[in-house]
Enzyme design. Structure first.
Site, PDB file in Angstrom:
ATOM      1  N   ASN A 185       0.812  -1.210   0.000  1.00 37.26           N
ATOM      2  CA  ASN A 185       0.000   0.000   0.000  1.00 37.26           C
ATOM      3  C   ASN A 185       0.850   1.266   0.000  1.00 37.26           C
ATOM      4  OD1 ASN A 185       0.538  -0.819   2.769  1.00 37.26           O
ATOM      5  ND2 ASN A 185      -0.733   0.895   3.374  1.00 37.26           N
ATOM      6  N   HIS A 186       2.116   1.124   0.341  1.00 35.51           N
ATOM      7  CA  HIS A 186       2.974   2.302   0.291  1.00 35.51           C
ATOM      8  C   HIS A 186       3.633   2.500  -1.071  1.00 35.51           C
ATOM      9  CE1 HIS A 186       3.204   4.037   4.429  1.00 35.51           C
ATOM     10  NE2 HIS A 186       2.574   2.926   4.695  1.00 35.51           N
ATOM     11  N   HIS A 188       0.373  -8.396   0.004  1.00 34.72           N
ATOM     12  CA  HIS A 188       0.873  -7.474   1.011  1.00 34.72           C
ATOM     13  C   HIS A 188      -0.061  -7.318   2.213  1.00 34.72           C
ATOM     14  CE1 HIS A 188       2.801  -4.118   2.927  1.00 34.72           C
ATOM     15  NE2 HIS A 188       1.638  -3.489   2.948  1.00 34.72           N
ATOM     16  N   ASP A 223       1.415  21.832  -4.936  1.00 32.76           N
ATOM     17  CA  ASP A 223       2.686  22.219  -5.527  1.00 32.76           C
ATOM     18  C   ASP A 223       3.141  21.142  -6.506  1.00 32.76           C
ATOM     19  OD1 ASP A 223       6.095  22.295  -4.405  1.00 32.76           O
ATOM     20  OD2 ASP A 223       5.135  23.448  -6.011  1.00 32.76           O
ATOM     21  N   ASP A 273       7.701  34.618   6.872  1.00 25.51           N
ATOM     22  CA  ASP A 273       8.510  35.395   5.950  1.00 25.51           C
ATOM     23  C   ASP A 273       8.206  34.988   4.527  1.00 25.51           C
ATOM     24  OD1 ASP A 273      11.905  36.198   6.961  1.00 25.51           O
ATOM     25  OD2 ASP A 273      10.144  37.407   6.505  1.00 25.51           O
TER      26      ASP A 273
END
Lengths: 717, 159
Positions: A238-239, A290, A630, A670
């Protein structure tokens, strides 16, 4: 008389010695029992916090999937914004991928001293890589990309279920989760030998995330895969999923190690993961997957589906349109997966996510609109059922086409569930099969399900990983299911043993007590952080038990209040001595207790405390969202996108936040005046816990050996 | 007041259930009989092995299955806690015990002596238990156990 006297005295002494011995033994056994209890409690803490995190993750993605289906952008700006969130996971077309991840034009400077790969790979390359990684060298990006390309080419030819026969290979070794812990992989190779024509290996998924050398592990595994294609088998875990990698550290690791080419590498890896086989079958008798199975697991379906369609298993939702048939289904972490069996084509399945009644006055336009949209959708669906006509409004997801529509007779939904179950399920002791609400995906399957599936496909045994076990392995379901977990010290040094790990007794450097204390410290730190993050909710809960407003509550009430807020299912009364240090007449002054908690967590004074708490609690979720937004992994998002993101997020998570609050927050960061926010800086401000964690005892490069026996030798199970 | 007392009993029961559940791996209100010792001890009691066996006799099924049910365990354990059976061993009593084994009253016991007493006398330690105790208690340079220091260290660890 002398001897009689002596004998009596001796007898007296002996009986005294006897009593003394009993006392010491009695006392010591009690001490050991306490330690054992502490160890188990610590374990429970880690597990409950981890599973809670995973559930958050899935909830988050369900949310985005839901948005995808119900969102009708009112402006091109919004459409762009959302499209950026969802298209990021899309697989490039073959040619585009090659072009984007081109490596041939990359120059490798003469100054580079690391291994140089040439294809086809040879055993020498593997040993060179192992050596290099032991010396902490890094493989040049060009070779990484080249390797990934070749791996992908190879994996594409493989079936969904690999077959291994013990006729050809004398030994088959199965390894469980590695999670970026390269030392463990080295150790396994050291004890068990490298892969070779006479030594087969099956690596059962979860190679990456959490540990700091996930990429090195991938490189080594892929290298051996290409050198010994008949002997080395990899299963997807699953990863092996880029959405999960965004959250659990692998994406970050790659970007840190490869600042220039990291994005390309991640993109390639995304496209390699989806080609990993789903399962391995040994001698048609032993199934290795898995996660686990469910009562609907269909190996025939699994053999035949196009596995590479599922770039991320977390985004399984899709619209299927064929003729008049439209299916809208949704996986909600709380409700059962409905795959309503339908005879006729025009049946419609719908399970809309229940919306909480909007009680917060400060609702943003967005959420109002969201509610409207939901209503519209329901109406529209009702019309469909009534009229059996084509939907008139093209919704957003039909505009943004996802992967090609499959021509198979199964729905995308059904296929997706098969894979989700294989990768995310856990066994349970009770009979039956129910939704895995803790993980938010997959099932809990009972011994009866195991029996059923084993019988159906004439199998003898199931091997899986996915769950960390104390001893590195565990049998269950009448020894028909074996869980193997290979990453030792998964939560913290001393927390568990990996299977295949053996150390000599003379190397035992830490006593049991010291090991348990360290791990315990870490667990309680994590727990106190969680408590702090829920300060406001806790105060309300405590006040409910303090009707007379005395400022104090009983310890019993404390335990009940804390559980009602955190929902971690922990033995609070057992844990209390570590969490509550001072009481007055058996009563707790809760306000000062919470103040103490806050003091522990060093905080930035110029940010409002309630905002801090909210952000703190959600910071890992925030990070995931930001990273999704992003797309180009540049580390910068515009101020406007930031506000949009925050609003989206806070709406769904039922967080109340004023616009002023956001502005204040931004002002304290900042950011360059061109309107971009370096969100790494922003997140850095909240990495309070992480920073302290790695200072004390969490240094995984300094592993302490433990006394444990090798439990599973080489050979077939 | 009756209600107050009930409250105390209820609280004790909750504690027992919590401790029990930590060892209840299958979540079906049973624990392996071999874990009962750990559960009882982590609730603050210091039973000897003999006392533990007595307790087990009360909570086991007629036909021992290897598992103990919460149903049977709870009332028995509640009584144990209310009666304050199996009292803790205070530091000074422990010290006297060690002193009793220290024939020459020199402040330490040799490794061989300790092993002999604890694996042959009383309710003998297993090899594992002995090794484990020695790993913290033994001063490797002198191969002795300076018991005063050992006790002080262990008491601190307890909290």
């Amino acid at each position: 008389i002398g001897t009689l006297f002596l004998k009596t005295w001796l007898a007296l002494f002996l009986s005294l010695a006897f009593k003394a011995a009993v006392l010491i033994q009695q006392w010591y056994r009690r001490y050991v029992a306490r330690l054992e209890m502490r160890r188990r409690c610590t374990w429970r803490i880690f597990q409950s916090i981890e599973y809670a995190c995973e559930q958050d993750q899935i909830k988050l993605h369900n949310f985005f999937s839901y948005l995808m289906d119900h969102f009708t952008p009112s402006s091109s700006k919004e459409r762009d914004f959302i499209s950026r969130m969802f298209i990021s996971g899309e697989s490039f077309k073959e040619a585009e991928l090659e072009k984007y991840c081109d490596y041939e034009s990359m120059e490798v400077p003469d100054s580079y001293t690391g291994p140089r790969l040439s294809f086809p790979l040879l055993p020498d390359h593997a040993t060179a890589l192992l050596e290099a990684f032991k010396q902490k060298q890094q493989l040049h990006a060009r070779y990484v990309l080249n390797l990934l390309h070749e791996t992908r080419k190879h994996l594409k030819q493989l079936p969904n279920i690999s077959h291994v026969s013990t006729c050809y290979s004398e030994e088959v070794t199965v390894c469980g989760d590695l999670h970026g812990q390269l030392d463990d992989l080295f150790f396994i190779f050291y004890k068990n030998g490298l892969p070779s024509p006479s030594k087969s290996y099956v690596f059962n998924g979860d190679f990456v995330d959490r540990g700091k050398q996930s990429l090195e592990i991938l490189i080594i595994l892929f290298t051996f895969l290409l050198i010994y294609p008949k002997e080395v088998h990899l299963n997807r875990g699953n990863h092996e999923d880029h959405m999960v990698n965004l959250r659990y550290g692998f994406a970050k690791e790659v970007m840190q190690k490869y600042k220039v080419h990291g994005k390309k590498i991640l993109k390639m890896i995304q496209n390699v993961f989806c080609w990993l086989p789903l399962a391995t079958l040994i001698d048609q008798k032993v199934l290795i997957i898995h996660g686990g199975i469910s009562d609907t697991t269909d190996l025939d379906m699994l053999q035949k589906i196009q596995r590479n369609k599922f770039i991320s298993v977390l985004r399984g939702k899709k619209r299927k349109e064929s003729n008049k048939d439209v299916e809208i289904q949704e996986i909600n972490g709380e409700s059962k997966v409905e795959a309503e069996s339908s005879e006729s084509e025009s049946d419609l399945s719908l399970s809309p996510q229940p919306r909480p009644a909007p009680s917060i006055t400060n609702r943003l336009e967005f959420s109002k609109w969201l509610r409207q949209t939901v209503q519209e959708q329901i109406e529209w669906c009702r019309q469909l059922v009534d009229s059996e006509s084509e939907p008139e409004e093209p919704t957003y997801s039909s505009v943004v086409s996802l992967t090609e529509l499959d021509a198979q007779c199964w729905t995308h939904q059904e296929e997706w569930k098969q894979i989700l179950d294989i990768l995310w399920s856990d066994p349970m002791p009770q009979e039956g099969c129910r939704v895995n609400t803790v993980r938010g995906g997959g099932c809990y399957f009972g011994p009866d399900v195991t029996d059923k599936i084993l019988e159906k496909y004439n199998l003898q045994f199931l091997i899986r990983s996915h769950e960390c076990k104390h001893e590195g392995y565990e049998f269950c379901h009448n020894r028909k299911v074996l869980t193997i977990f290979s990453a030792s010290n998964y939560y913290e040094i001393g927390s568990n043993r990996g299977a295949y790990y053996q150390a000599s007794k003379t190397a035992h450097t830490l006593t049991m007590t010291q090991r348990i204390s360290r791990v315990e410290e870490s667990a309680f730190r994590a727990l106190r952080e969680k408590l702090f993050a829920h300060t406001s909710a806790l105060i309300s809960a405590f006040k409910a038990y303090d009707k007379d407003n005395t400022g104090k509550i009983s310890l019993s009430s404390w335990a009940m209040a804390v559980e009602s807020v955190l929902h971690l299912g922990l033995p609070w009364r057992m844990l209390r001595p570590q969490l509550v240090r001072s009481t007055v007449d058996g009563m707790l002054e809760y306000k000062s207790w919470l103040d103490d908690l806050a003091m522990e967590q060093r905080s930035q004074e110029h940010i409002q405390s309630s905002l801090l708490e909210v952000i703190y609690r959600n910071r890992s979720n925030l990070e995931t969202i930001f990273r999704i937004i992003d797309r180009d992994h540049s580390g910068l998002i515009s101020f406007e996108e930031f506000r949009q993101t925050w609003k989206l997020f806070s709406t769904h998570m039922n967080i109340e936040l004023t616009d002023d609050g956001i502005d204040d927050l931004v002002r304290s960061i900042d950011f360059n005046k061109d309107g971009n926010i370096d969100f790494n800086e922003f997140l850095e401000a909240f990495r309070l816990f992480d920073a302290t964690k790695y200072v004390q005892g969490g240094n995984t490069s300094k592993k302490q050996s433990q006394t444990s026996e090798t439990v599973l030798g080489g050979g077939l199970f | 007041m009756a209600s107050r007392k009930d409250g105390a009993v209820a609280e004790i029961e909750k504690k027992i259930i919590e401790a029990f559940e930590v060892f209840d791996h299958e979540c079906n209100k049973t624990v392996d009989v071999r874990e009962i010792g750990s559960i009882v001890r982590s609730l603050g009691c210091f039973p000897t092995e003999a006392e533990l066996h007595e307790l087990l006799a009360k909570v086991e099924e007629e036909e021992p299955t290897g598992y103990i049910n919460l149903e049977k365990f709870l009332p028995v354990m509640t009584k144990v806690l209310l009666d304050r059976s199996y009292q803790p061993i205070p530091e000074d009593v422990l010290l006297h015990a060690f002193e009793a084994l220290d024939e020459n009253k020199c402040g330490y016991i040799t490794k061989e002596e300790l092993i002999k007493y604890l694996t042959e006398e009383g309710e003998p330690f297993t090899e594992e238990e002995m090794e484990d105790m020695l790993s913290t208690a033994l001063d490797p340079e002198t191969n002795t156990v300076r018991y005063r220091d050992y006790i002080s260290m262990m008491i601190v660890d307890e909290t």
